[in-house]
Scaffold this motif. Structure first.
Motif, mmCIF file in Angstrom:
data_model
loop_
_atom_site.group_PDB
_atom_site.id
_atom_site.type_symbol
_atom_site.label_atom_id
_atom_site.label_comp_id
_atom_site.label_asym_id
_atom_site.label_seq_id
_atom_site.Cartn_x
_atom_site.Cartn_y
_atom_site.Cartn_z
ATOM 1 N N ASN A 74 0.809 -1.212 0.000
ATOM 2 C CA ASN A 74 0.000 0.000 0.000
ATOM 3 C C ASN A 74 0.844 1.265 0.000
ATOM 4 O OD1 ASN A 74 -2.354 -1.474 -0.085
ATOM 5 N ND2 ASN A 74 -2.703 -1.383 2.132
ATOM 6 N N ALA A 75 2.041 1.192 0.565
ATOM 7 C CA ALA A 75 2.926 2.353 0.567
ATOM 8 C C ALA A 75 3.343 2.730 -0.851
ATOM 9 C CB ALA A 75 4.157 2.083 1.418
ATOM 10 N N LYS A 76 3.358 1.746 -1.742
ATOM 11 C CA LYS A 76 3.734 1.982 -3.134
ATOM 12 C C LYS A 76 2.523 1.999 -4.059
ATOM 13 C CE LYS A 76 8.325 -0.131 -2.706
ATOM 14 N NZ LYS A 76 9.238 -1.186 -3.209
ATOM 15 N N ASN A 77 1.322 1.879 -3.486
ATOM 16 C CA ASN A 77 0.107 1.817 -4.308
ATOM 17 C C ASN A 77 0.234 0.763 -5.409
ATOM 18 O OD1 ASN A 77 -1.294 3.798 -2.897
ATOM 19 N ND2 ASN A 77 -1.844 4.943 -4.735
ATOM 20 N N THR A 78 0.770 -0.368 -5.056
ATOM 21 C CA THR A 78 1.036 -1.411 -6.048
ATOM 22 C C THR A 78 0.570 -2.767 -5.555
ATOM 23 O OG1 THR A 78 2.972 -0.182 -6.850
ATOM 24 C CG2 THR A 78 2.809 -2.491 -7.481
ATOM 25 N N MET A 79 0.024 -3.541 -6.468
ATOM 26 C CA MET A 79 -0.393 -4.907 -6.203
ATOM 27 C C MET A 79 0.375 -5.828 -7.143
ATOM 28 S SD MET A 79 -4.248 -6.503 -6.280
ATOM 29 C CE MET A 79 -4.504 -6.206 -8.033
ATOM 30 N N TYR A 80 0.592 -7.049 -6.717
ATOM 31 C CA TYR A 80 1.389 -7.994 -7.497
ATOM 32 C C TYR A 80 0.648 -9.318 -7.660
ATOM 33 C CZ TYR A 80 4.958 -4.704 -5.888
ATOM 34 O OH TYR A 80 5.661 -3.567 -5.603
ATOM 35 N N LEU A 81 1.052 -10.057 -8.680
ATOM 36 C CA LEU A 81 0.600 -11.427 -8.860
ATOM 37 C C LEU A 81 1.803 -12.254 -9.296
ATOM 38 C CD1 LEU A 81 -1.923 -13.252 -8.729
ATOM 39 C CD2 LEU A 81 -2.101 -12.984 -11.223
ATOM 40 N N GLU A 82 2.271 -13.084 -8.379
ATOM 41 C CA GLU A 82 3.373 -14.000 -8.677
ATOM 42 C C GLU A 82 2.753 -15.267 -9.256
ATOM 43 O OE1 GLU A 82 6.635 -13.174 -7.867
ATOM 44 O OE2 GLU A 82 7.340 -14.976 -8.930
ATOM 45 N N MET A 83 3.163 -15.607 -10.466
ATOM 46 C CA MET A 83 2.583 -16.752 -11.153
ATOM 47 C C MET A 83 3.666 -17.777 -11.419
ATOM 48 S SD MET A 83 0.029 -14.815 -13.828
ATOM 49 C CE MET A 83 1.364 -14.259 -14.860
ATOM 50 N N ASN A 84 3.514 -18.960 -10.854
ATOM 51 C CA ASN A 84 4.478 -20.038 -11.028
ATOM 52 C C ASN A 84 3.824 -21.232 -11.702
ATOM 53 O OD1 ASN A 84 6.667 -18.691 -9.618
ATOM 54 N ND2 ASN A 84 5.555 -19.119 -7.723
ATOM 55 N N ASN A 85 4.643 -22.102 -12.249
ATOM 56 C CA ASN A 85 4.150 -23.306 -12.919
ATOM 57 C C ASN A 85 3.029 -22.963 -13.897
ATOM 58 O OD1 ASN A 85 3.888 -26.021 -13.563
ATOM 59 N ND2 ASN A 85 2.579 -26.480 -11.802
ATOM 60 N N LEU A 86 3.293 -22.006 -14.735
ATOM 61 C CA LEU A 86 2.266 -21.547 -15.670
ATOM 62 C C LEU A 86 1.871 -22.636 -16.652
ATOM 63 C CD1 LEU A 86 3.588 -17.942 -16.149
ATOM 64 C CD2 LEU A 86 1.229 -18.514 -15.539
ATOM 65 N N LYS A 87 0.597 -22.664 -16.972
ATOM 66 C CA LYS A 87 0.035 -23.640 -17.884
ATOM 67 C C LYS A 87 -0.518 -22.919 -19.121
ATOM 68 C CE LYS A 87 -1.414 -26.523 -13.975
ATOM 69 N NZ LYS A 87 -2.557 -27.205 -13.324
ATOM 70 N N PRO A 88 -0.656 -23.627 -20.224
ATOM 71 C CA PRO A 88 -1.217 -22.987 -21.420
ATOM 72 C C PRO A 88 -2.576 -22.343 -21.154
ATOM 73 C CG PRO A 88 -0.218 -25.067 -22.008
ATOM 74 C CD PRO A 88 -0.183 -24.989 -20.500
ATOM 75 N N GLU A 89 -3.360 -22.936 -20.276
ATOM 76 C CA GLU A 89 -4.687 -22.380 -19.980
ATOM 77 C C GLU A 89 -4.630 -21.084 -19.160
ATOM 78 O OE1 GLU A 89 -3.630 -25.508 -19.412
ATOM 79 O OE2 GLU A 89 -4.437 -26.298 -17.506
ATOM 80 N N ASP A 90 -3.440 -20.689 -18.685
ATOM 81 C CA ASP A 90 -3.287 -19.411 -17.994
ATOM 82 C C ASP A 90 -3.097 -18.248 -18.969
ATOM 83 O OD1 ASP A 90 -1.262 -21.141 -15.600
ATOM 84 O OD2 ASP A 90 -3.348 -20.497 -15.335
ATOM 85 N N ALA A 91 -2.885 -18.564 -20.226
ATOM 86 C CA ALA A 91 -2.677 -17.513 -21.220
ATOM 87 C C ALA A 91 -3.917 -16.635 -21.332
ATOM 88 C CB ALA A 91 -2.351 -18.142 -22.576
ATOM 89 N N ALA A 92 -3.719 -15.343 -21.180
ATOM 90 C CA ALA A 92 -4.845 -14.405 -21.175
ATOM 91 C C ALA A 92 -4.287 -12.995 -21.022
ATOM 92 C CB ALA A 92 -5.793 -14.709 -20.025
ATOM 93 N N ALA A 93 -5.177 -12.032 -21.166
ATOM 94 C CA ALA A 93 -4.861 -10.661 -20.764
ATOM 95 C C ALA A 93 -5.254 -10.521 -19.304
ATOM 96 C CB ALA A 93 -5.625 -9.667 -21.624
ATOM 97 N N TYR A 94 -4.333 -9.998 -18.499
ATOM 98 C CA TYR A 94 -4.566 -9.877 -17.068
ATOM 99 C C TYR A 94 -4.800 -8.407 -16.706
ATOM 100 C CZ TYR A 94 -3.341 -14.721 -16.175
ATOM 101 O OH TYR A 94 -3.339 -16.097 -16.137
ATOM 102 N N TYR A 95 -5.778 -8.202 -15.862
ATOM 103 C CA TYR A 95 -6.179 -6.859 -15.448
ATOM 104 C C TYR A 95 -6.287 -6.795 -13.927
ATOM 105 C CZ TYR A 95 -7.841 -6.765 -20.293
ATOM 106 O OH TYR A 95 -7.941 -6.848 -21.668
ATOM 107 N N CYS A 96 -6.125 -5.622 -13.374
ATOM 108 C CA CYS A 96 -6.397 -5.422 -11.953
ATOM 109 C C CYS A 96 -7.511 -4.390 -11.803
ATOM 110 C CB CYS A 96 -5.149 -4.978 -11.205
ATOM 111 S SG CYS A 96 -4.447 -3.423 -11.744
ATOM 112 N N ALA A 97 -8.241 -4.536 -10.731
ATOM 113 C CA ALA A 97 -9.366 -3.645 -10.460
ATOM 114 C C ALA A 97 -9.831 -3.914 -9.032
ATOM 115 C CB ALA A 97 -10.506 -3.886 -11.454
ATOM 116 N N PRO A 98 -10.637 -3.040 -8.492
ATOM 117 C CA PRO A 98 -11.186 -3.319 -7.168
ATOM 118 C C PRO A 98 -11.980 -4.612 -7.160
ATOM 119 C CG PRO A 98 -11.488 -1.011 -7.713
ATOM 120 C CD PRO A 98 -10.994 -1.690 -8.954
ATOM 121 N N ASP A 99 -12.021 -5.268 -6.016
ATOM 122 C CA ASP A 99 -12.844 -6.451 -5.850
ATOM 123 C C ASP A 99 -14.302 -6.027 -5.729
ATOM 124 O OD1 ASP A 99 -13.647 -8.656 -3.179
ATOM 125 O OD2 ASP A 99 -13.538 -9.165 -5.306
ATOM 126 N N GLY A 100 -15.190 -6.925 -6.104
ATOM 127 C CA GLY A 100 -16.608 -6.669 -5.911
ATOM 128 C C GLY A 100 -17.286 -5.907 -7.025
#
Length: 119
Positions: A74-100
């Motif tokens: 929160n101090a950096k106003n930044t969110m992360y997503l660490e993705m490991n063991n990626l699979k072909p089905e994970d291929a996509a455009a990724y977006y961030c936004a508020p929950d809900g």
């Protein structure tokens, strides 16, 4: 409203890893639960992972449990997503936004970041 910009996508082989970042502007980021979403070609946008405002609670889509980790600074106003063991089905455009949000009605998406997983 929270304005966002995603980055960190790329092309990896199955089993590879990537770390996505979501830089937010605005003074409400630090008090809002946030989420990562993704949309593959021909499919609906879906929620991948959620983190509450103080990082004490997270939720993951069953398809990524044990492989993806959501976090935020929160101090950096930044969110992360660490993705490991990626699979072909994970291929996509990724977006961030508020929950809900109502995905189909939300109109403040960032540009997204593309993840490609192929051999």
């Amino acid at each position: 409203q929270v304005q966002v910009e995603e980055s960190g996508g790329g092309s990896v082989q199955p089993g590879g890893s990537l770390r996505l970042s979501c830089k937010a502007s605005g003074d409400t980021f630090g008090v809002r639960p946030m989420a990562w979403y993704r949309q593959a070609p021909g499919k609906d946008r879906e929620v991948v992972a959620v983190i509450n405002w103080n990082s004490r609670a997270t939720w993951y889509n069953d398809s990524v449990k044990g492989r993806f980790t959501i976090s935020r600074d929160n101090a950096k106003n930044t969110m992360y997503l660490e993705m490991n063991n990626l699979k072909p089905e994970d291929a996509a455009a990724y977006y961030c936004a508020p929950d809900g949000i109502t995905i189909g009605k939300y109109n403040n998406w960032g540009p997204g970041t593309q993840v490609t997983v192929s051999s």
